[in-house]
Design a protein around this motif. Structure first.
Motif, PDB file in Angstrom:
ATOM      1  N   ASP A  79      -3.355  50.829 -60.805  1.00 57.36           N
ATOM      2  CA  ASP A  79      -2.398  49.882 -61.379  1.00 57.36           C
ATOM      3  C   ASP A  79      -2.445  48.574 -60.602  1.00 57.36           C
ATOM      4  N   PRO A  80      -2.773  47.451 -61.262  1.00 60.69           N
ATOM      5  CA  PRO A  80      -2.900  46.180 -60.554  1.00 60.69           C
ATOM      6  C   PRO A  80      -1.606  45.710 -59.898  1.00 60.69           C
ATOM      7  N   ARG A  81      -0.466  46.204 -60.361  1.00 65.97           N
ATOM      8  CA  ARG A  81       0.810  45.809 -59.746  1.00 65.97           C
ATOM      9  C   ARG A  81       0.944  46.355 -58.330  1.00 65.97           C
ATOM     10  N   LEU A  82       0.070  47.303 -57.947  1.00 66.27           N
ATOM     11  CA  LEU A  82       0.137  47.906 -56.610  1.00 66.27           C
ATOM     12  C   LEU A  82      -0.766  47.218 -55.595  1.00 66.27           C
ATOM     13  N   ALA A  83      -1.437  46.130 -55.984  1.00 65.05           N
ATOM     14  CA  ALA A  83      -2.257  45.377 -55.028  1.00 65.05           C
ATOM     15  C   ALA A  83      -1.365  44.781 -53.946  1.00 65.05           C
ATOM     16  N   GLU A  84      -1.949  44.576 -52.773  1.00 62.33           N
ATOM     17  CA  GLU A  84      -1.203  43.960 -51.672  1.00 62.33           C
ATOM     18  C   GLU A  84      -0.812  42.529 -52.035  1.00 62.33           C
ATOM     19  N   ALA A  85       0.131  41.965 -51.304  1.00 65.90           N
ATOM     20  CA  ALA A  85       0.548  40.577 -51.514  1.00 65.90           C
ATOM     21  C   ALA A  85      -0.666  39.656 -51.410  1.00 65.90           C
ATOM     22  N   CYS A 117       4.032  36.009 -47.344  1.00 68.06           N
ATOM     23  CA  CYS A 117       4.699  35.464 -48.540  1.00 68.06           C
ATOM     24  C   CYS A 117       4.944  33.961 -48.446  1.00 68.06           C
ATOM     25  N   GLU A 118       4.804  33.390 -47.258  1.00 60.62           N
ATOM     26  CA  GLU A 118       4.943  31.940 -47.090  1.00 60.62           C
ATOM     27  C   GLU A 118       3.584  31.248 -46.989  1.00 60.62           C
ATOM     28  N   ALA A 119       2.498  31.974 -47.160  1.00 59.55           N
ATOM     29  CA  ALA A 119       1.148  31.411 -47.046  1.00 59.55           C
ATOM     30  C   ALA A 119       0.934  30.324 -48.100  1.00 59.55           C
ATOM     31  N   PRO A 120       0.361  29.175 -47.709  1.00 60.09           N
ATOM     32  CA  PRO A 120       0.019  28.145 -48.697  1.00 60.09           C
ATOM     33  C   PRO A 120      -0.923  28.738 -49.749  1.00 60.09           C
ATOM     34  N   GLY A 121      -0.610  28.494 -51.017  1.00 64.93           N
ATOM     35  CA  GLY A 121      -1.442  29.009 -52.102  1.00 64.93           C
ATOM     36  C   GLY A 121      -1.261  30.487 -52.368  1.00 64.93           C
ATOM     37  N   GLY A 122      -0.296  31.125 -51.709  1.00 72.83           N
ATOM     38  CA  GLY A 122      -0.087  32.563 -51.865  1.00 72.83           C
ATOM     39  C   GLY A 122       0.844  32.905 -53.012  1.00 72.83           C
ATOM     40  N   GLU A 123       1.074  34.191 -53.148  1.00 70.29           N
ATOM     41  CA  GLU A 123       1.865  34.723 -54.255  1.00 70.29           C
ATOM     42  C   GLU A 123       3.352  34.427 -54.126  1.00 70.29           C
ATOM     43  N   GLY A 124       3.863  34.453 -52.912  1.00 72.65           N
ATOM     44  CA  GLY A 124       5.294  34.261 -52.692  1.00 72.65           C
ATOM     45  C   GLY A 124       6.073  35.554 -52.861  1.00 72.65           C
ATOM     46  N   PHE A 128       5.913  38.789 -55.747  1.00 74.37           N
ATOM     47  CA  PHE A 128       5.502  40.066 -55.155  1.00 74.37           C
ATOM     48  C   PHE A 128       6.570  41.132 -55.422  1.00 74.37           C
ATOM     49  N   HIS A 129       7.816  40.829 -55.089  1.00 72.77           N
ATOM     50  CA  HIS A 129       8.932  41.749 -55.312  1.00 72.77           C
ATOM     51  C   HIS A 129       9.041  42.099 -56.795  1.00 72.77           C
ATOM     52  N   GLY A 130       8.879  41.117 -57.658  1.00 66.32           N
ATOM     53  CA  GLY A 130       9.020  41.326 -59.096  1.00 66.32           C
ATOM     54  C   GLY A 130       8.006  42.305 -59.657  1.00 66.32           C
ATOM     55  N   ARG A 131       6.753  42.188 -59.224  1.00 64.20           N
ATOM     56  CA  ARG A 131       5.749  43.105 -59.782  1.00 64.20           C
ATOM     57  C   ARG A 131       5.909  44.516 -59.230  1.00 64.20           C
ATOM     58  N   ILE A 132       6.376  44.641 -57.989  1.00 66.57           N
ATOM     59  CA  ILE A 132       6.630  45.974 -57.431  1.00 66.57           C
ATOM     60  C   ILE A 132       7.795  46.633 -58.178  1.00 66.57           C
ATOM     61  N   LEU A 133       8.868  45.898 -58.381  1.00 68.97           N
ATOM     62  CA  LEU A 133      10.014  46.424 -59.109  1.00 68.97           C
ATOM     63  C   LEU A 133       9.618  46.803 -60.537  1.00 68.97           C
ATOM     64  N   ASP A 134       8.798  45.973 -61.189  1.00 68.97           N
ATOM     65  CA  ASP A 134       8.326  46.262 -62.540  1.00 68.97           C
ATOM     66  C   ASP A 134       7.575  47.597 -62.571  1.00 68.97           C
ATOM     67  N   PHE A 135       6.700  47.805 -61.590  1.00 66.45           N
ATOM     68  CA  PHE A 135       5.980  49.083 -61.506  1.00 66.45           C
ATOM     69  C   PHE A 135       6.971  50.235 -61.337  1.00 66.45           C
ATOM     70  N   MET A 136       7.904  50.097 -60.408  1.00 66.65           N
ATOM     71  CA  MET A 136       8.845  51.181 -60.115  1.00 66.65           C
ATOM     72  C   MET A 136       9.692  51.531 -61.331  1.00 66.65           C
ATOM     73  N   GLN A 137      10.073  50.526 -62.096  1.00 69.58           N
ATOM     74  CA  GLN A 137      10.890  50.765 -63.287  1.00 69.58           C
ATOM     75  C   GLN A 137      10.098  51.440 -64.404  1.00 69.58           C
ATOM     76  N   HIS A 148      -0.277  49.738 -49.967  1.00 70.59           N
ATOM     77  CA  HIS A 148      -0.459  48.859 -48.807  1.00 70.59           C
ATOM     78  C   HIS A 148       0.820  48.731 -47.988  1.00 70.59           C
ATOM     79  N   GLY A 149       0.660  48.188 -46.798  1.00 72.85           N
ATOM     80  CA  GLY A 149       1.771  48.073 -45.858  1.00 72.85           C
ATOM     81  C   GLY A 149       2.920  47.205 -46.340  1.00 72.85           C
ATOM     82  N   LEU A 150       2.632  45.957 -46.717  1.00 72.47           N
ATOM     83  CA  LEU A 150       3.711  45.072 -47.133  1.00 72.47           C
ATOM     84  C   LEU A 150       4.297  45.533 -48.457  1.00 72.47           C
ATOM     85  N   LEU A 151       3.442  45.967 -49.378  1.00 67.77           N
ATOM     86  CA  LEU A 151       3.939  46.513 -50.642  1.00 67.77           C
ATOM     87  C   LEU A 151       4.866  47.692 -50.351  1.00 67.77           C
ATOM     88  N   GLY A 152       4.459  48.532 -49.409  1.00 65.28           N
ATOM     89  CA  GLY A 152       5.287  49.676 -49.048  1.00 65.28           C
ATOM     90  C   GLY A 152       6.622  49.274 -48.459  1.00 65.28           C
TER      91      GLY A 152
END
Length: 189
Positions: A79-85, A117-124, A128-137, A148-152
């Motif tokens: 599931d692509p929603r489980l990729a790391e940040a 999550c503060e990386a320039p050009g990153g996901e934010g 990140f939180h939104g796609r994880i919550l979407d998967f969980m729901q 992954h660690g941060l996703l976890g």
């Protein structure tokens, strides 16, 4: 918010973990220690896998490799929603390089979840939180997740009702299994 029971596995140690290099959505293979981590998870997961739970994994190679070992060959859905940040400009850099080249961002974000999550050009964080919550729901029953660690940290924080700051302070163990159920987590080691 209530979710089905989740057994959450972080991938085993990678070459870049050992170098303190930011992977984000880049690839780095498991080290021999990382393979041992996955084998330890396989032993912990054997009784769970006998129940044939739904299994999901991140599309990134380190999680796929861990899932192949830790789930004892059981099938899993990628599931692509489980990729790391996605850590934008920081991906591929060591933490020391980020500190040298982005001293203000590094100094203001001492924890990896916030830094990535503060990386320039990153996901934010919000994306990140939104796609994880979407998967969980989307989960309909007890599920195994290899990611992954941060996703976890975020997934565990959502289940336990933690603030972002408390999520960022959670440990990121490899070779263990986080059992998420009833607004709490237990760790199998």
């Amino acid at each position: 918010m209530r979710f089905p029971k989740i057994w959450l596995l972080r991938h085993g140690q990678t070459e870049w973990n050992a170098e303190r290099r930011i992977q984000g959505q880049l690839e780095s293979p498991l080290t021999p220690l990382g393979v041992q981590h996955a084998r330890r998870q396989a032993a912990l997961m054997a009784p769970v896998m006998a129940q044939s739970p739904a299994c999901y994994a991140s599309p990134l190679g380190r999680a796929q490799q861990t899932a192949d070992i830790a789930l004892g060959g059981a099938p899993f859905v990628t599931d692509p929603r489980l990729a790391e940040a996605f850590a934008g400009d920081f991906q591929g850099m060591t933490l020391d390089e980020v500190a040298a080249q982005y001293p203000q961002v590094h100094g203001n974000n001492p924890r990896n979840l916030d830094l990535f999550c503060e990386a320039p050009g990153g996901e934010g964080y919000d994306s990140f939180h939104g796609r994880i919550l979407d998967f969980m729901q989307s989960l309909t029953g007890p599920s195994v997740v290899v990611a992954h660690g941060l996703l976890g940290q975020v997934m565990r924080g959502i289940v336990c009702g933690l603030s972002r700051d408390r999520m960022a302070a959670l440990p990121n163990g490899q070779g263990c299994v986080y059992v998420l159920e009833n607004v709490a987590e237990t760790v199998l080691e």
